[in-house]
Write a protein that holds these residues in place. Structure first.
Motif, PDB file in Angstrom:
ATOM      1  N   UNK A 144       4.785  -8.312  -6.713  1.00 38.59           N
ATOM      2  CA  UNK A 144       5.654  -7.268  -6.159  1.00 38.59           C
ATOM      3  C   UNK A 144       5.250  -6.888  -4.737  1.00 38.59           C
ATOM      4  N   UNK A 145       6.246  -6.520  -3.968  1.00 38.14           N
ATOM      5  CA  UNK A 145       6.050  -6.048  -2.595  1.00 38.14           C
ATOM      6  C   UNK A 145       6.772  -4.714  -2.479  1.00 38.14           C
ATOM      7  N   UNK A 146       6.156  -3.754  -1.810  1.00 41.50           N
ATOM      8  CA  UNK A 146       6.804  -2.474  -1.519  1.00 41.50           C
ATOM      9  C   UNK A 146       6.262  -1.955  -0.197  1.00 41.50           C
ATOM     10  N   UNK A 147       7.141  -1.381   0.608  1.00 38.94           N
ATOM     11  CA  UNK A 147       6.713  -0.842   1.889  1.00 38.94           C
ATOM     12  C   UNK A 147       7.644   0.238   2.390  1.00 38.94           C
ATOM     13  N   UNK A 148       7.089   1.183   3.109  1.00 33.67           N
ATOM     14  CA  UNK A 148       7.839   2.268   3.739  1.00 33.67           C
ATOM     15  C   UNK A 148       7.482   2.304   5.215  1.00 33.67           C
ATOM     16  N   UNK A 149       8.511   2.362   6.054  1.00 33.68           N
ATOM     17  CA  UNK A 149       8.306   2.305   7.499  1.00 33.68           C
ATOM     18  C   UNK A 149       9.104   3.390   8.216  1.00 33.68           C
ATOM     19  N   UNK A 150       8.514   3.937   9.278  1.00 35.18           N
ATOM     20  CA  UNK A 150       9.222   4.788  10.220  1.00 35.18           C
ATOM     21  C   UNK A 150       9.749   3.858  11.300  1.00 35.18           C
ATOM     22  N   UNK A 151      11.026   3.994  11.642  1.00 32.60           N
ATOM     23  CA  UNK A 151      11.656   3.043  12.558  1.00 32.60           C
ATOM     24  C   UNK A 151      12.174   3.704  13.829  1.00 32.60           C
ATOM     25  N   UNK A 195       4.349   1.342   9.399  1.00 34.66           N
ATOM     26  CA  UNK A 195       4.176   1.924   8.084  1.00 34.66           C
ATOM     27  C   UNK A 195       3.096   1.266   7.268  1.00 34.66           C
ATOM     28  N   UNK A 196       3.281   1.326   5.967  1.00 33.32           N
ATOM     29  CA  UNK A 196       2.316   0.846   5.001  1.00 33.32           C
ATOM     30  C   UNK A 196       3.061  -0.005   3.976  1.00 33.32           C
ATOM     31  N   UNK A 197       2.492  -1.158   3.612  1.00 32.94           N
ATOM     32  CA  UNK A 197       3.114  -2.025   2.612  1.00 32.94           C
ATOM     33  C   UNK A 197       2.051  -2.749   1.805  1.00 32.94           C
ATOM     34  N   UNK A 198       2.390  -3.065   0.551  1.00 35.83           N
ATOM     35  CA  UNK A 198       1.488  -3.857  -0.263  1.00 35.83           C
ATOM     36  C   UNK A 198       1.323  -5.219   0.389  1.00 35.83           C
ATOM     37  N   UNK A 199       0.161  -5.795   0.289  1.00 40.73           N
ATOM     38  CA  UNK A 199      -0.203  -7.099   0.841  1.00 40.73           C
ATOM     39  C   UNK A 199      -0.310  -7.093   2.367  1.00 40.73           C
ATOM     40  N   UNK A 200       0.077  -5.985   3.029  1.00 40.77           N
ATOM     41  CA  UNK A 200      -0.006  -5.894   4.491  1.00 40.77           C
ATOM     42  C   UNK A 200      -0.925  -4.773   4.948  1.00 40.77           C
ATOM     43  N   UNK A 201      -1.052  -3.708   4.172  1.00 40.70           N
ATOM     44  CA  UNK A 201      -1.786  -2.536   4.614  1.00 40.70           C
ATOM     45  C   UNK A 201      -0.992  -1.811   5.690  1.00 40.70           C
ATOM     46  N   UNK A 241      12.892   1.612   3.497  1.00 40.62           N
ATOM     47  CA  UNK A 241      12.015   1.250   2.387  1.00 40.62           C
ATOM     48  C   UNK A 241      12.374  -0.123   1.875  1.00 40.62           C
ATOM     49  N   UNK A 242      11.352  -0.922   1.577  1.00 37.82           N
ATOM     50  CA  UNK A 242      11.537  -2.279   1.053  1.00 37.82           C
ATOM     51  C   UNK A 242      10.875  -2.414  -0.302  1.00 37.82           C
ATOM     52  N   UNK A 243      11.518  -3.172  -1.170  1.00 40.64           N
ATOM     53  CA  UNK A 243      10.925  -3.619  -2.418  1.00 40.64           C
ATOM     54  C   UNK A 243      11.319  -5.059  -2.607  1.00 40.64           C
ATOM     55  N   UNK A 244      10.482  -5.811  -3.283  1.00 39.40           N
ATOM     56  CA  UNK A 244      10.817  -7.206  -3.515  1.00 39.40           C
ATOM     57  C   UNK A 244       9.658  -7.970  -4.109  1.00 39.40           C
TER      58      UNK A 244
END
Length: 163
Positions: free
Chosen positions: A37-44, A62-68, A156-159
């Protein structure tokens, strides 16, 4: 310009259906059991290099799984020459805290939702990268709510990702 700000200057709006995300991600997967799973939230923020909202460069922090702690930069084109929802597409680069990157191609739609607001529904296909993401594949689904006039918004991203 108002419609241009609608696309990417985003606010978190909805929780995505995990089964729908998994289905999209696995449709292009060679080895679905290796996806995580991937999830992330970003200010754009958005820039308009051609002076028109039809071409946008969107930067997200922002912050995301697998990316920090990470950033993405997207080069988006929106077709305002047709009735809404407005089709959109482009490319993006997501950069992890350590500098590793993955690349995406995306498509979606921008749908006006009221005076000064719109919703963006975007699907990214991961097409490789650098470092640990060199052979990455997967699918990210983004949901954005744009409020015109906000200098920054969120997406926000999920995938699912395989790397």
């Amino acid at each position: 310009i108002a419609l241009g700000l609608i696309l990417i200057s985003c606010q978190k709006e909805a929780v995505l259906n995990e089964d729908s995300i998994a289905s999209k991600a696995n449709s292009n997967a060679k080895n679905p059991e290796n996806y995580v799973p991937f999830a992330g939230d970003y200010v754009t923020t958005a820039q308009f290099p051609e002076g028109t909202p039809a071409h946008q460069i969107i930067t997200g922090h922002g912050q995301a799984t697998h990316l920090g702690a990470s950033i993405f930069i997207a080069d988006a084109r929106v077709n305002f020459g047709v009735p809404p929802p407005f089709p959109l597409g482009g490319t993006a680069t997501f950069t992890a805290a350590n500098g590793d990157q993955f690349f995406t191609q995306f498509t979606g739609v921008n749908t006006p939702t009221g005076p000064g607001t719109s919703r963006g529904d975007i699907t990214h296909t991961i097409i490789g990268g650098t470092g640990r993401f060199e052979h990455a594949t997967g699918t990210l689904v983004g949901v954005a709510l744009v409020i015109v006039g906000n200098p920054t918004n969120t997406v926000s991203y999920e995938g699912w990702i395989n790397y």
